[in-house]
Write a protein that holds these residues in place. Sequence first.
Motif, short mmCIF file in Angstrom:
data_model
loop_
_atom_site.label_atom_id
_atom_site.label_comp_id
_atom_site.label_asym_id
_atom_site.label_seq_id
_atom_site.Cartn_x
_atom_site.Cartn_y
_atom_site.Cartn_z
N UNK A 419 0.83 -1.21 0.00
CA UNK A 419 0.00 0.00 0.00
C UNK A 419 0.86 1.26 0.00
N UNK A 420 2.01 1.23 0.71
CA UNK A 420 2.87 2.41 0.76
C UNK A 420 3.60 2.65 -0.56
N UNK A 421 3.96 1.55 -1.26
CA UNK A 421 4.74 1.69 -2.49
C UNK A 421 3.86 1.93 -3.71
N UNK A 422 2.58 1.61 -3.63
CA UNK A 422 1.66 1.82 -4.75
C UNK A 422 0.51 2.73 -4.32
N UNK A 423 0.79 4.01 -4.06
CA UNK A 423 -0.26 4.89 -3.53
C UNK A 423 -1.30 5.31 -4.57
N UNK A 424 -1.04 5.08 -5.86
CA UNK A 424 -1.96 5.54 -6.90
C UNK A 424 -2.98 4.47 -7.30
N UNK A 425 -3.05 3.40 -6.56
CA UNK A 425 -3.95 2.31 -6.90
C UNK A 425 -5.41 2.77 -6.91
N UNK A 426 -6.12 2.35 -7.97
CA UNK A 426 -7.56 2.54 -8.05
C UNK A 426 -8.31 1.22 -7.95
N UNK A 427 -7.64 0.15 -8.35
CA UNK A 427 -8.24 -1.17 -8.31
C UNK A 427 -7.18 -2.17 -7.87
N UNK A 428 -7.49 -2.99 -6.89
CA UNK A 428 -6.56 -3.99 -6.40
C UNK A 428 -7.31 -5.29 -6.17
N UNK A 429 -6.87 -6.36 -6.82
CA UNK A 429 -7.47 -7.68 -6.67
C UNK A 429 -6.35 -8.68 -6.46
N UNK A 430 -6.21 -9.16 -5.22
CA UNK A 430 -5.17 -10.13 -4.86
C UNK A 430 -5.86 -11.41 -4.39
N UNK A 431 -6.09 -12.33 -5.30
CA UNK A 431 -6.65 -13.62 -4.94
C UNK A 431 -5.49 -14.57 -4.67
N UNK A 432 -4.92 -14.40 -3.48
CA UNK A 432 -3.69 -15.09 -3.09
C UNK A 432 -3.88 -15.65 -1.69
N UNK A 433 -3.31 -16.81 -1.46
CA UNK A 433 -3.26 -17.39 -0.11
C UNK A 433 -1.91 -17.03 0.52
N UNK A 434 -1.96 -16.19 1.57
CA UNK A 434 -0.75 -15.79 2.26
C UNK A 434 -0.46 -16.78 3.39
N UNK A 452 -7.10 6.84 -3.63
CA UNK A 452 -7.95 6.71 -4.82
C UNK A 452 -8.50 5.31 -5.02
N UNK A 453 -8.25 4.41 -4.09
CA UNK A 453 -8.67 3.02 -4.24
C UNK A 453 -10.20 2.93 -4.22
N UNK A 454 -10.77 2.41 -5.31
CA UNK A 454 -12.23 2.29 -5.42
C UNK A 454 -12.69 0.85 -5.38
N UNK A 455 -11.82 -0.10 -5.68
CA UNK A 455 -12.20 -1.52 -5.73
C UNK A 455 -11.10 -2.32 -5.03
N UNK A 456 -11.49 -3.16 -4.08
CA UNK A 456 -10.52 -3.97 -3.33
C UNK A 456 -11.06 -5.37 -3.17
N UNK A 457 -10.22 -6.36 -3.53
CA UNK A 457 -10.60 -7.76 -3.39
C UNK A 457 -9.39 -8.53 -2.83
N UNK A 458 -9.64 -9.23 -1.70
CA UNK A 458 -8.60 -10.02 -1.04
C UNK A 458 -9.15 -11.40 -0.73
N UNK A 459 -8.24 -12.29 -0.31
CA UNK A 459 -8.63 -13.65 0.08
C UNK A 459 -8.26 -13.90 1.52
N UNK A 460 -9.12 -14.67 2.20
CA UNK A 460 -8.81 -15.25 3.51
C UNK A 460 -8.41 -14.20 4.54
N UNK A 461 -9.16 -13.11 4.63
CA UNK A 461 -8.95 -12.12 5.69
C UNK A 461 -9.58 -12.64 6.96
N UNK A 462 -8.84 -12.62 8.05
CA UNK A 462 -9.29 -13.17 9.33
C UNK A 462 -9.90 -12.04 10.17
N UNK A 463 -11.22 -12.12 10.42
CA UNK A 463 -11.94 -11.11 11.20
C UNK A 463 -12.15 -11.55 12.65
N UNK A 464 -11.41 -12.55 13.12
CA UNK A 464 -11.64 -13.06 14.47
C UNK A 464 -11.38 -12.01 15.55
N UNK A 465 -10.51 -11.04 15.25
CA UNK A 465 -10.19 -10.02 16.27
C UNK A 465 -11.26 -8.96 16.37
#
Length: 560
Positions: A419-434, A452-465
Amino acid sequence: MPATSPLQLPSRPHRAILSVDILHEVFYHLRMQTVLDRENCATLARAARVCSTFYQPAVSSLWWAIPGIGPALRLLAYHSLLSLFPRPAYPQIHRFEASTHIATITSEDWDRFLWYVARTRVILRGSSTCRVPPNIFVYLSYKLNCRPLFPNLRELEWDSLSAEHLGLVLLVSPTLRKLKINIGCAHNELRHRDIRMRVPPESLEQVRGPQPIDHLLQTALSRCRDLSYLEVCTYPFMSPLSDPHTWKCISKLQHLRILGLDPACVITDSTVLQDLDSLTGLTKLHLALRLRSYVPQSMRGFLDLSYLNLDLANDVDADLLQAFTSPGIRTLTVTFWAPAMLDLVKVTNWASASLKQLRTLYIESYIGPEVTAATFQYVGFEAVISPILNCGALENLCLHLPIAWSVTGAGDAELDMLARNLPRLRCLSLLIRFSNAVTPESLVSFASHCPNLAYLRLRLVNFASLTAASPMLDTVLPRHRALLCLEICSPQGVEDPKACAVFLQRLFPRLAVRTPKRMCPVCFPFGIDCKGGMDAIYQAFEGASAPSQNTPTRVLRDRR
């Protein structure tokens, strides 16, 4: 009290209304742009019946673009050349088949027909239920003395269930500038995509039918040498281009600017690239490469490219990628079939080192449900994703890795670095298992560093906290007002959907309450339902019964 006099209408209309130039300009804005513009067509048809002055400008705009060749055939049917009749061919599908009966036609009717088709400049995709017997095209070709049916045509989208060339040859004219060919079920993008995801390329060689498209392209391209746009879409089971003369015909299109060949039209010989190298004016290119070996050759390269789409197999050669290097590429799409980690490393290193103007990077891999334990791989974050961090001008980034892969040494800290190195992102889709846990802290990082991020897609985010007693809910969070769509594939630990909804509402005030209708591309081949957790969170949103109507439903791509 005196009676009011009736409204006095002028005896003659205003001279401006009767000006042919003004009428052409008005009716120009009512021309058909898509097959859905039926209302504009009806308006032009009514205008043509107003008076004789309106007739020619209105008819010229009405026939400027037509949905397929159906309207022309119906015009011939009206003048007793053909008769079209509805005939059910399949359940719930009504196909219009042209009768094989051909009647005589008077010279007056034929001249009237030629007057109409001479005004057509664009043929859009017509109904897939219109099927014309070949003898009709043979008769029309004889009647026209082998001249094109539409002599002034500039854009043509031709649909056919087979590689039969008779109908296309009749429509192609020397004035054509844009040609798009759809053969078989290629017009059904979802079905075509599903077949490709489930059938490996090596299996296609065994099931392809005996219908090559070489003769089709050779015949059509020899009649339109001034093409600037050529796109070919076929179904996967069609035989690929096998005649070298076909590629010679394509390489002679010196005015070509956009070339798109469906993955079914694969390139298996490296000498073909040498032929295509003569197309120095290309700005957009889509190719499917299945080269068993690549011998570096002296190529000038595609120096004017701004959009590049490559469909690659395993064992990608670094010299092959260098052949497509262009300083002006802004959009790069790379699709793999069951890739190896080394292939991804080569692509990301090449993109970060050679494509300095890159704005959109889309890397996707297809892998079928027949995956075995041998396919499981561990991908290092430093090897694959770190080179992308050097592309600080990226605005759209989509990286979809196989579900069996795991990116080692990656988690919240690495996503914060991204996020710090790509501040101009408008769309980010990371379908990755970390390999490390990804928590809501990553969402805070994107909200803080990507305004400027308008669209964000991630995988396996843990909301337990996130619970009702979580201190994160009391923390002053950055209010990111640009994000409109958030998709989390298979979220983990959604124990308190209400707390998760409150957190997301505070972090992204404009976030729309809408979940995707289909599974993500990574889970889709395996039939895994990856939407359940986000459905529970969105149901807890305030005002969830009134979702936003202007939410993007698919990944945004830079088409500049």
